[in-house]
Design an enzyme around this catalytic site. Structure first.
Site, PDB file in Angstrom:
ATOM      1  N   ARG A 175       0.823  -1.213   0.000  1.00  0.00           N
ATOM      2  CA  ARG A 175       0.000   0.000   0.000  1.00  0.00           C
ATOM      3  C   ARG A 175       0.857   1.263   0.000  1.00  0.00           C
ATOM      4  O   ARG A 175       0.550   2.224  -0.686  1.00  0.00           O
ATOM      5  CB  ARG A 175      -0.952  -0.035   1.190  1.00  0.00           C
ATOM      6  N   ASP A 204      -0.789  -6.313  -3.359  1.00  0.00           N
ATOM      7  CA  ASP A 204      -2.166  -6.001  -2.993  1.00  0.00           C
ATOM      8  C   ASP A 204      -2.798  -5.224  -4.137  1.00  0.00           C
ATOM      9  O   ASP A 204      -2.174  -5.013  -5.184  1.00  0.00           O
ATOM     10  CB  ASP A 204      -2.233  -5.218  -1.682  1.00  0.00           C
ATOM     11  N   HIS A 256      -7.745  -9.496  -3.726  1.00  0.00           N
ATOM     12  CA  HIS A 256      -6.788  -8.382  -3.646  1.00  0.00           C
ATOM     13  C   HIS A 256      -5.874  -8.403  -4.874  1.00  0.00           C
ATOM     14  O   HIS A 256      -4.654  -8.250  -4.767  1.00  0.00           O
ATOM     15  CB  HIS A 256      -5.964  -8.473  -2.358  1.00  0.00           C
ATOM     16  N   ASP A 319      -7.585 -13.694   1.941  1.00  0.00           N
ATOM     17  CA  ASP A 319      -8.612 -13.008   2.712  1.00  0.00           C
ATOM     18  C   ASP A 319      -9.488 -12.135   1.815  1.00  0.00           C
ATOM     19  O   ASP A 319      -9.097 -11.762   0.725  1.00  0.00           O
ATOM     20  CB  ASP A 319      -7.971 -12.149   3.803  1.00  0.00           C
ATOM     21  N   GLU A 320     -10.671 -11.824   2.333  1.00  0.00           N
ATOM     22  CA  GLU A 320     -11.562 -10.820   1.752  1.00  0.00           C
ATOM     23  C   GLU A 320     -11.766 -10.998   0.251  1.00  0.00           C
ATOM     24  O   GLU A 320     -11.670 -10.061  -0.535  1.00  0.00           O
ATOM     25  CB  GLU A 320     -11.029  -9.410   2.043  1.00  0.00           C
ATOM     26  N   TRP A 386      -7.240 -13.082  11.670  1.00  0.00           N
ATOM     27  CA  TRP A 386      -7.607 -11.687  11.884  1.00  0.00           C
ATOM     28  C   TRP A 386      -9.035 -11.606  12.427  1.00  0.00           C
ATOM     29  O   TRP A 386      -9.485 -10.537  12.828  1.00  0.00           O
ATOM     30  CB  TRP A 386      -7.486 -10.890  10.586  1.00  0.00           C
TER      31      TRP A 386
END
Length: 797
Positions: A175, A204, A256, A319-320, A386
């Site tokens: 990031r 990412d 991501h 994740d996500e 998490w």
């Protein structure tokens, strides 16, 4: 076992003075963090006085440049120029003796134990391997200190080894890019804190930082020119290895994946074209599990990573995963039907199963976030949680290895105490849920809207028994948690505390005549809440606690430093000194948990890490404050800042999102960005107010309170011109005004308490209104001094 004493070094009187309590936790007052497993201290504060003849000799293994670096750090800590190292190594007063010469590459099961003895004649570190020796020397350097007479090492005997094998820090280079030098400095800090895994988040949505030989468009099109060459990554690995630190790389798959979409859109589940993603959050581009080229892509990248990073583990993220593209793809739905894949979670599991085979081919084990958990995957994968201890406990009970990150998100400005209370192993509820005869209970439903996302909802129950109040809380979708510090005021207001995924959570509510009014304090930020009474205690879900065998599957934990709000300019400020707090939770015995003692030692280790290790948490604050003040005279700004804290939880992220500024180029150049996670001055003021209210005649506490409030009150005239001359600081002008006004009020309340004077109900209400106004978030920061002043007001009769 402890190594036997060498009688030539330890006086017999010292031996006789040792008692069994010397071995016990909790921690003592030596400036050590993390606290060792066993510590014995000589009587009468014995010490070895040292001078510039101090030298270090290592035997049993070659530690490369480390011994010279240790000499340099001794010079940094003392200001001396050390005399040349003796040609006869046996003449060195600090002996590092390594029993076994092992591969320099740290492994998940490396022996990190050591024994340290300091006597009036010298110091010796005995370790089975180089890794324990490195840890032992960090302990010795922490012990090196000055007093009013000389420089010395206290006479101690220490036996030490880590509680958990996996003690990590996640750095997010995707990031906001981190220069190699910045990463190496964090590795120095990790070694000083006895942390042993660098989890390097390299890809990412906002950037691809890993230079791929076979897929060069990744770094060419999706990095803005900021990426690590193969040589640079190998350099980081070599530097970490020299410090006994493993490096686990992460490339995020299948979600991501916006950066991959820019470079190779043919691998994505929806047609492009795609552009660089600048916004933070969860985005749609996702790898296509039905495309065989995706697995060739993954195979090639894993091979490239394996050639650079020798650790047996490789992190695949996982994740996500936003499944919008999967749900809208005719080809993917046909693939799922053909392969009898029921839903998106099963599709991700099928993808991960293929990925696991690729990792196995390259002799790597998979690490991933909670979402990769699936019974089709082998038990040697590591699940990084998490989502919290319940998720960790559930997977551990089913035989999967795991590490905890919930509660250790250092990108969030939370208190050291909150991180310190975060036990790695899942814990039972610890409070009686049943009503005994004669006890009374009340239960309330609540809803707490957030600045972004759905409201936090649930219920809590308060039980009044012979031993006082107890209670528990049930957040929607989560297991029951016990409450602590339940306090009722005469006006029907109750406050209590519970540690949640959001941080230190403290509802302050007026529960009276069936009415619910008040707010939740999440860390230091207030969130209004609504609610209503319930007719009975709700049925709750107990915490997920594995059995003894399941607990053994929990390897440790990692501090996570996600970098939406962090650049290399302020990285140290966000990671340190709280990194030492997480390190102690991962290294030290479970019963080392006295918070006041922790803060005392943390202050010393914080200063030591800046001087000896070279960490820049204080230098970064000074640099940012100097830029804000347009002057080197930053004392007024520092004085103001000592009453302030960044708004905690995800408050800052959510405020940026609402303002349309939640993106990669949002400047991190305001006063809030220069602040540490918590104010030591506010915490100390709160302790002094507690002491005064416990003993109204505590002159020392009253003097300290008066001095602090007077300082804040009188600082207004000095800080106002600084705030006015920089557009970045102008939004803080109302904050300075409110702080000055609150300080005047606080001094008045202090006088009331000392003189035994009362205030009227009208005066109290007016004062409360001023406190409530001052508690509101301004420019993403909070006047944290509101909370000790609130306590002071409550102490006025």
């Amino acid at each position: 076992m402890l190594l036997p004493f060498r009688r030539s070094l330890f006086a017999s009187s010292f031996l006789l003075a040792i008692t069994s309590s010397a071995f016990a936790t909790p921690a003592g007052n030596l400036p050590l963090m993390p606290w060792p497993q066993q510590v014995e201290v000589a009587p009468q504060a014995g010490k070895w006085r040292v001078d510039n003849r101090l030298s270090v000799a290592v035997s049993g293994d070659n530690l490369g440049p480390l011994p010279q670096r240790w000499r340099e750090r001794i010079e940094q800590q003392t200001g001396w120029t050390l005399q040349p190292q003796p040609t006869d190594a046996t003449q060195s007063k600090i002996q590092v003796v390594i029993k076994h010469k092992v591969d320099a590459l740290p492994k998940p099961d490396s022996d990190e134990s050591y024994d340290l003895e300091v006597t009036p004649q010298g110091a010796i570190i005995n370790a089975n391997t180089r890794f324990g020796a490195i840890h032992g020397m960090e302990t010795l350097l922490q012990l090196l200190q000055n007093d009013g007479e000389n420089t010395f090492l206290p006479l101690v005997r220490i036996h030490d080894n880590p509680r958990f094998a996996w003690r990590g820090v996640l750095l997010d280079s995707a990031r906001h890019f981190l220069p190699v030098g910045t990463i190496k400095r964090q590795l120095d800090g990790m070694a000083a804190a006895k942390l042993n895994v660098l989890h390097w988040h390299l890809t990412d949505d906002q950037g691809w930082r890993f230079a791929s030989e076979h897929y060069p468009k990744l770094q060419q099109l999706a990095s803005d020119g900021e990426f690590y060459t193969v040589a640079e990554m190998k350099d980081v690995v070599a530097y970490a290895t020299s410090l006994g630190i493993r490096v686990v790389p992460e490339i995020d798959m299948p979600g991501h994946a916006s950066a991959i979409a820019v470079a190779y859109p043919e691998l994505i589940s929806a047609p492009g074209p795609f552009s660089m993603q600048r916004e933070w959050g969860v985005h749609e581009p996702t790898l296509d599990p039905s495309n065989e080229q995706v697995y060739k892509f993954a195979d090639t990248l894993v091979g490239e990573l394996a050639a650079i990073f020798p650790d047996p583990y490789l992190h695949i993220g996982g994740d996500e995963v936003k499944d919008t593209q999967w749900q809208n793809s005719t080809a993917i739905k046909a693939y799922m039907k053909k392969n009898h894949i029921a839903d998106s979670h099963a599709l991700q599991a099928a993808f991960n199963k293929r990925l696991q085979q690729i990792l196995q081919k390259h002799h790597r084990h998979m690490v991933g976030w909670d979402e990769i958990f699936h019974p089709d995957l082998p038990k040697n994968i590591v699940i990084q949680s998490w989502q919290g201890p319940d998720s960790l406990g559930a997977s551990a009970q089913q035989g999967y290895l795991g590490i905890l990150s919930t509660g250790f998100y250092l990108d969030q400005p939370q208190s050291s105490a909150y991180h310190y209370r975060n036990e790695i192993l899942p814990q039972p509820l610890g409070v009686d849920q049943n009503l005994a005869e004669g006890e009374k209970a009340q239960s309330w439903a609540f809803s707490m809207p957030r600045l972004k996302g759905s409201p936090v909802e649930g219920s809590f129950s308060l039980i009044e028994g012979k031993q006082g109040w107890r209670g528990f809380i049930d957040f929607k979708g989560k297991t029951r948690r016990a409450l602590r510090d339940i306090v009722w005021q005469n006006n029907g207001q109750v406050s209590f505390a519970v540690d949640t995924w959001m941080g230190d959570t403290r509802p302050v509510l007026t529960l009276k005549d069936g009415k619910f009014d008040g707010y939740f304090v999440i860390g230091n930020a207030r969130y209004p809440a609504t609610g209503n009474p319930l007719s009975e205690i709700p049925q709750g879900t107990p915490p997920v606690v594995p059995d003894a065998r399941g607990m053994q599957n929990i390897l440790g934990g990692e501090a996570a430093l996600w970098q939406e709000n962090i650049t290399s300019e302020i990285l140290d400020l966000k990671l340190w000194p709280r990194g030492f707090v997480v390190a102690e939770r991962l290294w030290s015995a479970e019963d080392v948990k006295d918070i006041d003692n922790m803060y005392q030692r943390l202050a010393k280790v914080d200063a030591w890490s800046a001087v000896s290790v070279g960490l820049q948490q204080h230098a970064e604050t000074t640099r940012l404050m100097t830029r804000l003040a347009n002057s080197s005279d930053i004392t007024p700004l520092l004085t103001l800042s000592s009453a302030l804290e960044p708004a905690q939880y995800y408050t800052r992220q959510h405020l940026k999102f609402k303002a349309g500024n939640y993106q990669q180029f949002e400047p991190l150049n305001r006063l809030v960005d220069a602040l540490p996670a918590e104010s030591n001055a506010v915490r100390q003021l709160d302790n002094q107010v507690k002491a005064l209210l416990a003993d109204g005649k505590d002159v020392q506490a009253a003097r300290a309170i008066r001095n602090q409030l007077t300082l804040w009150r009188d600082n207004r005239a000095q800080v106002d011109p600084i705030l006015a001359q920089n557009y970045v600081l102008k939004p803080v002008q109302p904050v300075a005004e409110k702080l000055s006004q609150l300080s005047v009020l606080g001094l008045k309340w202090l006088d009331n308490i000392q003189r035994g004077e009362h205030i009227t109900a009208e005066e109290r209400q007016k004062a409360q209104t001023q406190l409530d106004s001052a508690a509101q978030i301004q420019d993403e920061l909070v006047i944290a001094a509101v909370y000790p002043l609130q306590r002071l007001l409550q102490g006025v009769k």
